[in-house]
Design an enzyme around this catalytic site. Structure first.
Site, PDB file in Angstrom:
ATOM      1  N   HIS A   1       8.909   2.996   8.677  1.00  0.00           N
ATOM      2  CA  HIS A   1       8.714   2.118   9.824  1.00  0.00           C
ATOM      3  C   HIS A   1       7.485   2.594  10.600  1.00  0.00           C
ATOM      4  O   HIS A   1       7.332   3.798  10.832  1.00  0.00           O
ATOM      5  CB  HIS A   1       9.960   2.137  10.721  1.00  0.00           C
ATOM      6  CG  HIS A   1       9.845   1.192  11.868  1.00  0.00           C
ATOM      7  ND1 HIS A   1       9.984  -0.178  11.716  1.00  0.00           N
ATOM      8  CD2 HIS A   1       9.558   1.404  13.170  1.00  0.00           C
ATOM      9  CE1 HIS A   1       9.796  -0.761  12.894  1.00  0.00           C
ATOM     10  NE2 HIS A   1       9.540   0.175  13.785  1.00  0.00           N
TER      11      HIS A   1
ATOM     12  N   SER B   1       0.833  -1.216   0.000  1.00  0.00           N
ATOM     13  CA  SER B   1       0.000   0.000   0.000  1.00  0.00           C
ATOM     14  C   SER B   1       0.864   1.261   0.000  1.00  0.00           C
ATOM     15  O   SER B   1       0.482   2.277  -0.590  1.00  0.00           O
ATOM     16  CB  SER B   1      -0.977   0.003   1.179  1.00  0.00           C
ATOM     17  OG  SER B   1      -0.307   0.210   2.395  1.00  0.00           O
TER      18      SER B   1
ATOM     19  N   GLN C   1      -1.137   7.877   7.606  1.00  0.00           N
ATOM     20  CA  GLN C   1      -0.039   8.859   7.668  1.00  0.00           C
ATOM     21  C   GLN C   1       1.187   8.378   6.884  1.00  0.00           C
ATOM     22  O   GLN C   1       1.890   9.170   6.266  1.00  0.00           O
ATOM     23  CB  GLN C   1       0.336   9.145   9.130  1.00  0.00           C
ATOM     24  CG  GLN C   1      -0.740   9.899   9.888  1.00  0.00           C
ATOM     25  CD  GLN C   1      -1.135  11.184   9.189  1.00  0.00           C
ATOM     26  OE1 GLN C   1      -0.294  11.961   8.771  1.00  0.00           O
ATOM     27  NE2 GLN C   1      -2.434  11.405   9.043  1.00  0.00           N
TER      28      GLN C   1
HETATM   29  C1  GAR Z   1       3.933  -0.742   6.642  1.00  0.00           C
HETATM   30  O1  GAR Z   1       3.157  -0.458   7.773  1.00  0.00           O
HETATM   31  C2  GAR Z   1       5.392  -0.422   6.894  1.00  0.00           C
HETATM   32  O2  GAR Z   1       5.570   0.692   7.721  1.00  0.00           O
HETATM   33  C3  GAR Z   1       5.854  -1.684   7.574  1.00  0.00           C
HETATM   34  O3  GAR Z   1       5.218  -2.715   6.888  1.00  0.00           O
HETATM   35  C4  GAR Z   1       3.976  -2.238   6.376  1.00  0.00           C
HETATM   36  C5  GAR Z   1       3.926  -2.546   4.898  1.00  0.00           C
HETATM   37  O4  GAR Z   1       2.675  -2.236   4.378  1.00  0.00           O
HETATM   38  N1  GAR Z   1       7.280  -1.815   7.532  1.00  0.00           N
HETATM   39  C6  GAR Z   1       8.010  -2.315   8.517  1.00  0.00           C
HETATM   40  O5  GAR Z   1       7.509  -2.760   9.532  1.00  0.00           O
HETATM   41  C7  GAR Z   1       9.499  -2.310   8.270  1.00  0.00           C
HETATM   42  N2  GAR Z   1      10.210  -2.450   9.499  1.00  0.00           N
HETATM   43  P1  GAR Z   1       2.457  -2.067   2.831  1.00  0.00           P
HETATM   44  O6  GAR Z   1       3.036  -3.333   2.179  1.00  0.00           O
HETATM   45  O7  GAR Z   1       0.979  -1.981   2.671  1.00  0.00           O
HETATM   46  O8  GAR Z   1       3.174  -0.832   2.399  1.00  0.00           O
END
Ligand code: GAR
Length: 210
Positions: free
Chosen positions: A106, A14, A170
């Site tokens: 993060h 996302s 956010q």
């Molecule tokens: C997000 O919340 C990102 O901040 C986290 O994984 C999720 C990925 O969501 N990343 C970490 O925890 C890295 N340490 P997404 O695939 O929908 O972007």
């Protein structure tokens, strides 16, 4: 010349979608995943972007996998490598190779809650403010010079799902913003503190959103 960006992701993607939809002054030259089935790869393909799947489960050694990954990234000659939910720890050699052009997002206000399960831990600690951070990646996990942070209120009735949803909204704002600044050459690293040229206020977002 626009900024050449390689995106690494492991799952839903996302944040990657938010980056694509923000119409930034960048060229996404490749989207690479360690998980061939990642939804983010499918989204990239639908948008005509070059995708590469490098399945980490076929490598036993992290260093060997990361060396292959680094070679693949470099084939695309990126100015910037964006970790968008890339859920594997990177080896020191990999990080050194891309230092200064490797960004991560993060889901916590670093240096609080590095690692996994950030929302659960925030709720367990009873913090009243939580959030997300975009930072340059250094050898220490979930540390490194901070580019931008967004804070959200923690509500007494929050669950990990409601809190994660508020933080993720956010994330989708601050990651495209950070990448835009990088592409525009506006980020200055003053001995480990990243500042924005000529702007003293925009690196913190205080959301009151529901
Ligand atoms: C997000 O919340 C990102 O901040 C986290 O994984 C999720 C990925 O969501 N990343 C970490 O925890 C890295 N340490 P997404 O695939 O929908 O972007």
């Amino acid at each position: 010349m626009s900024c050449r960006v390689v995106v690494l992701l492991s799952g839903r993607g996302s944040n990657f979608q938010a980056i694509v939809e923000a119409a930034l002054p960048i060229e996404i030259v490749a989207v690479i995943s360690n998980r061939p089935q990642a939804a983010g790869l499918a989204f990239a393909r639908e948008h005509g972007l070059k995708t590469v799947a490098l399945d980490h489960t076929v490598h036993t050694e992290r260093e060997a996998f990361d060396a292959q990954l680094a070679d693949e990234i470099e084939r695309h000659q990126p100015d910037l490598v964006v970790l968008a939910g890339y859920m594997r720890i990177l080896s020191p050699a990999f990080i050194k190779r891309f230092e200064g052009r490797l960004l991560n997002i993060h889901p916590s206000l670093l240096p609080m809650f590095p690692g996994l399960k950030t929302h659960e831990r925030a709720l367990a600690e009873g913090v009243k403010i939580h959030g997300c951070t975009v930072h340059f990646v250094t050898a220490q996990l979930d540390h490194g010079p901070i580019v931008i942070q967004a804070a959200v209120p923690v509500r007494a009735d929050d669950t990990t799902i409601t809190l994660a949803t508020r933080v993720l909204a956010q994330e989708h704002q601050i990651y495209p913003q950070a990448i835009r600044w990088f592409a525009e050459g506006k980020l200055v690293n003053n001995g480990g503190c990243v500042n924005l040229k000529g702007d003293l206020t925009s690196q913190s977002v205080l959301s009151t959103g529901a």
